[in-house]
Design an enzyme around this catalytic site. Structure first.
Site: not given
Length: 270
Positions: A48, A150, A152, A163-164, A187
């Site tokens: 890929d 707020r 990551d 799908t990644a 996160a």
């Protein structure tokens, strides 16, 4: 018909490229020629990552190019052919009828604090993060404030890119024929002080998402597909479904849900 071969440097990929060149020279009788600059079809040999590199290499010619993925690695989500099937692939090239299947892309616009702008095109996704610490940003949808994020970072993906990285952070898998983009949180912080939706959202081809960098967070990094922009001067980023699409030659383009099963689930009982 003009063909370009775009392969990585893995020994198996190099051998497959050599095999394709040899067979085409033997069988095509001049019907197919090699043109790395202005091809009609690009044969991507590898995984890929190789396909992503080929896409960006030919991004200015997408309207006139069809891609074919040939898998020589571990996980070739974009590949319709295995390295053991080269004779059948060559026969399909010789019988080419111009059929194609196309998938949506993501258009990005990055605005820097000094007024400069950069436009990018992504096949998989765009990712906004801070190099250190927590990302603080205002998220606008169609010009209206949606949330103050707020956490990551944020991932904005295409249907094929769903799908990644998007999937790894809890985003939904979206069929690639749908003209959409998806935004998923990485996160996020949710408490009495900070509050986001906390769920991925799927947006239409008419929607625009703008992520405005908090003025106190200047070390924002921006990644798209296998490329990146490292800058301490990003002010905001804007995303929408691109007017361009990527086209794949439809000799035997694999059913999307079958591709999902083979890539992530495997044969029944395994």
């Amino acid at each position: 018909m003009k063909v370009a071969i775009y392969n990585n440097n893995v020994s198996r990929s190099v051998a497959v490229a050599k095999q394709i060149r040899s067979l085409l020279k033997q069988k095509s009788a001049g019907q197919i020629t090699f043109d790395a600059d202005y091809p009609d079809i690009v044969l991507s040999i590898g995984g890929d990552g190789t396909l992503l590199s080929a896409f960006h290499h030919y991004r200015k010619q997408l309207a006139s190019i069809r891609f074919i993925g040939i898998h020589t690695g571990h996980l070739g989500f974009y590949a319709d052919w295995q390295h053991t099937e080269i004779p059948a692939l060559v026969d399909s090239l010789l019988a080419d009828n111009g059929e194609e299947v196309d998938y949506p892309l993501l258009a990005g616009r990055i605005h820097f604090r000094d007024g400069r702008e950069k436009r990018v095109l992504a096949l998989n996704e765009a990712v906004i993060k801070r190099q250190l610490g927590t990302l603080s940003a205002a998220v606008y949808i169609n010009g209206q404030l949606f949330e103050r994020f707020r956490g990551d970072g944020l991932v904005v993906s295409t249907p094929t890119g769903s799908t990644a990285y998007n999937k790894s952070v809890g985003g939904a898998v979206v069929h690639p024929t749908l003209e959409t983009m998806q935004m998923a949180e990485i996160a996020s912080i949710n408490n009495r002080v900070f509050r986001t939706l906390g769920s991925p959202i799927v947006l239409s081809k008419d929607d625009t998402v703008r992520v405005v960098n908090d003025s106190r967070a200047r070390d924002v990094s921006f990644h798209y597909d296998n490329l990146n922009i490292l800058s301490h001067d990003i002010a905001w980023m804007e995303f929408k479904v691109a007017p361009q699409k990527i086209q794949f030659a439809q000799y035997r383009h694999m059913n999307f849900w079958k591709r999902i099963e083979m890539s992530f689930i495997g044969p029944e009982g395994n």
